[in-house]
Design a protein around this motif. Sequence first.
Motif, PDB file in Angstrom:
ATOM      1  N   UNK A 252      59.144  53.674  38.169  1.00  9.14           N
ATOM      2  CA  UNK A 252      60.202  54.530  38.709  1.00  9.14           C
ATOM      3  C   UNK A 252      60.228  54.552  40.230  1.00  9.14           C
ATOM      4  N   UNK A 253      59.436  53.721  40.882  1.00  7.76           N
ATOM      5  CA  UNK A 253      59.451  53.668  42.336  1.00  7.76           C
ATOM      6  C   UNK A 253      58.592  52.511  42.817  1.00  7.76           C
ATOM      7  N   UNK A 254      58.653  52.185  44.117  1.00  5.38           N
ATOM      8  CA  UNK A 254      57.804  51.115  44.654  1.00  5.38           C
ATOM      9  C   UNK A 254      56.338  51.388  44.349  1.00  5.38           C
ATOM     10  N   UNK A 255      55.661  50.398  43.788  1.00  6.44           N
ATOM     11  CA  UNK A 255      54.280  50.593  43.340  1.00  6.44           C
ATOM     12  C   UNK A 255      53.321  49.606  43.979  1.00  6.44           C
ATOM     13  N   UNK A 256      53.652  48.320  43.904  1.00 10.74           N
ATOM     14  CA  UNK A 256      52.740  47.292  44.383  1.00 10.74           C
ATOM     15  C   UNK A 256      53.320  46.639  45.639  1.00 10.74           C
ATOM     16  N   UNK A 257      52.553  46.533  46.726  1.00  8.03           N
ATOM     17  CA  UNK A 257      53.042  45.844  47.918  1.00  8.03           C
ATOM     18  C   UNK A 257      53.161  44.348  47.645  1.00  8.03           C
ATOM     19  N   UNK A 258      53.764  43.583  48.559  1.00  9.82           N
ATOM     20  CA  UNK A 258      53.811  42.125  48.386  1.00  9.82           C
ATOM     21  C   UNK A 258      52.423  41.567  48.102  1.00  9.82           C
ATOM     22  N   UNK A 259      52.346  40.658  47.130  1.00 11.06           N
ATOM     23  CA  UNK A 259      51.051  40.170  46.657  1.00 11.06           C
ATOM     24  C   UNK A 259      51.147  38.686  46.319  1.00 11.06           C
ATOM     25  N   UNK A 260      50.025  37.974  46.363  1.00 11.93           N
ATOM     26  CA  UNK A 260      50.043  36.540  46.069  1.00 11.93           C
ATOM     27  C   UNK A 260      49.870  36.266  44.577  1.00 11.93           C
ATOM     28  N   UNK A 261      50.393  35.123  44.142  1.00 12.15           N
ATOM     29  CA  UNK A 261      50.102  34.575  42.822  1.00 12.15           C
ATOM     30  C   UNK A 261      49.801  33.092  43.005  1.00 12.15           C
ATOM     31  N   UNK A 262      48.921  32.556  42.167  1.00 16.97           N
ATOM     32  CA  UNK A 262      48.682  31.118  42.130  1.00 16.97           C
ATOM     33  C   UNK A 262      48.098  30.760  40.775  1.00 16.97           C
ATOM     34  N   UNK A 263      48.475  29.572  40.269  1.00 13.23           N
ATOM     35  CA  UNK A 263      47.866  29.017  39.063  1.00 13.23           C
ATOM     36  C   UNK A 263      48.530  29.384  37.760  1.00 13.23           C
ATOM     37  N   UNK A 264      49.470  30.343  37.773  1.00 13.66           N
ATOM     38  CA  UNK A 264      50.112  30.765  36.530  1.00 13.66           C
ATOM     39  C   UNK A 264      51.536  31.203  36.839  1.00 13.66           C
ATOM     40  N   UNK A 265      52.242  31.678  35.823  1.00 19.42           N
ATOM     41  CA  UNK A 265      53.612  32.166  35.985  1.00 19.42           C
ATOM     42  C   UNK A 265      53.654  33.672  35.772  1.00 19.42           C
ATOM     43  N   UNK A 266      54.393  34.363  36.630  1.00 23.91           N
ATOM     44  CA  UNK A 266      54.646  35.794  36.473  1.00 23.91           C
ATOM     45  C   UNK A 266      56.075  35.954  35.956  1.00 23.91           C
ATOM     46  N   UNK A 267      56.196  36.538  34.771  1.00 26.71           N
ATOM     47  CA  UNK A 267      57.496  36.635  34.098  1.00 26.71           C
ATOM     48  C   UNK A 267      57.852  38.108  33.928  1.00 26.71           C
ATOM     49  N   UNK A 268      59.058  38.465  34.344  1.00 30.40           N
ATOM     50  CA  UNK A 268      59.548  39.835  34.208  1.00 30.40           C
ATOM     51  C   UNK A 268      60.738  39.848  33.269  1.00 30.40           C
ATOM     52  N   UNK A 269      60.620  40.648  32.206  1.00 32.67           N
ATOM     53  CA  UNK A 269      61.719  40.826  31.255  1.00 32.67           C
ATOM     54  C   UNK A 269      62.059  42.301  31.197  1.00 32.67           C
ATOM     55  N   UNK A 270      63.307  42.645  31.468  1.00 35.73           N
ATOM     56  CA  UNK A 270      63.754  44.029  31.430  1.00 35.73           C
ATOM     57  C   UNK A 270      64.438  44.309  30.105  1.00 35.73           C
ATOM     58  N   UNK A 271      64.020  45.380  29.439  1.00 38.67           N
ATOM     59  CA  UNK A 271      64.682  45.762  28.203  1.00 38.67           C
ATOM     60  C   UNK A 271      66.094  46.267  28.505  1.00 38.67           C
ATOM     61  N   UNK A 272      67.019  46.073  27.581  1.00 37.94           N
ATOM     62  CA  UNK A 272      68.401  46.510  27.827  1.00 37.94           C
ATOM     63  C   UNK A 272      68.540  48.005  28.087  1.00 37.94           C
ATOM     64  N   UNK A 273      67.560  48.829  27.627  1.00 35.57           N
ATOM     65  CA  UNK A 273      67.659  50.267  27.866  1.00 35.57           C
ATOM     66  C   UNK A 273      67.093  50.683  29.224  1.00 35.57           C
ATOM     67  N   UNK A 274      66.684  49.727  30.061  1.00 33.36           N
ATOM     68  CA  UNK A 274      66.181  50.056  31.385  1.00 33.36           C
ATOM     69  C   UNK A 274      67.272  50.760  32.189  1.00 33.36           C
ATOM     70  N   UNK A 275      66.912  51.825  32.902  1.00 38.12           N
ATOM     71  CA  UNK A 275      67.897  52.617  33.638  1.00 38.12           C
ATOM     72  C   UNK A 275      68.397  51.915  34.901  1.00 38.12           C
TER      73      UNK A 275
END
Length: 278
Positions: free
Chosen positions: A42-65
């Motif tokens: 419900x608000x900003x939680x994690x600051x900019x962060x690195x990823x390496x070696x894998x995939x980060x996948x975001x799926x939003x449910x249709x009921x997301x506000x």
Amino acid sequence: MSAIARLQRMNHGSHFRAFTLRGGEAAEPIDPFLAVDHAWISGPTFPPHPHAGFSAVSYLFPDSETGIDNRDSLGNRNLIQPGGLHWTAAGRGVVHEEVPAETGKTVHMLQVFINLPRDRQDAQPFALSIAPEDVPVVQLPGAKVRVPLGSFADARSPLVPPTDVSMLDISIEAGAEVRVPVAEGRIAFVMPINGEVWIDGQPYSLDEAKLPVNLPQGEDRVVTFCAKQGDARAVLFSGVPLRQPVYWQGPLALASAEALAEAIEAYQRGAFGKLQPR
């Protein structure tokens, strides 16, 4: 018989809560998946962060506000709408940030970490997206199956990701049933989302914070979903195991200790790039 995994309840500040599943060494028993967070933000939680070696996948449910304001050090910036999916293949390294598009409204989503094959972990990072209206939907009697990744029945997601996985968002009305085949050689597990869902004759819900993994192996496997006392929702994950080591440090995961050390050094010297000012 399926094995049972326990979900961990996680809170991060006042704006993030989640049910979390983590794989163990070499990601068992959910390989090629590394982790899944069923989250409310419900608000900003994690600051900019690195990823390496894998995939980060975001799926939003249709009921997301609201949606997610997504951006990365490749220069990508997009709004992930409710019902949409965004895939960031981090490869050799990327800096990433996601925040709710409207502070105070709740994002209902899955954050899924999916391993990359060892020979693709040093590849150039890239991103894939699918808008809500482009996610295939299979309508069945008393049920609906959204197909953001992989395929089901005669529907196939238009995305071609770097790791062979499927993710089916299954909504079931009380009294209905859905049968989903799982090809031989693929792992499969289910995360309950809403209500009580019966999977292969056993009930699961978030209240009990458990889920079935290692769904039965063999030819002609079929996973049966039904809802007996009310509407329910669950997500079926499946994929071809990579069977490779996983060395974690924070949001980095590589297939060897040497590759992990190289990724940390590359991030520290700025090789992952940086986000543009908002």
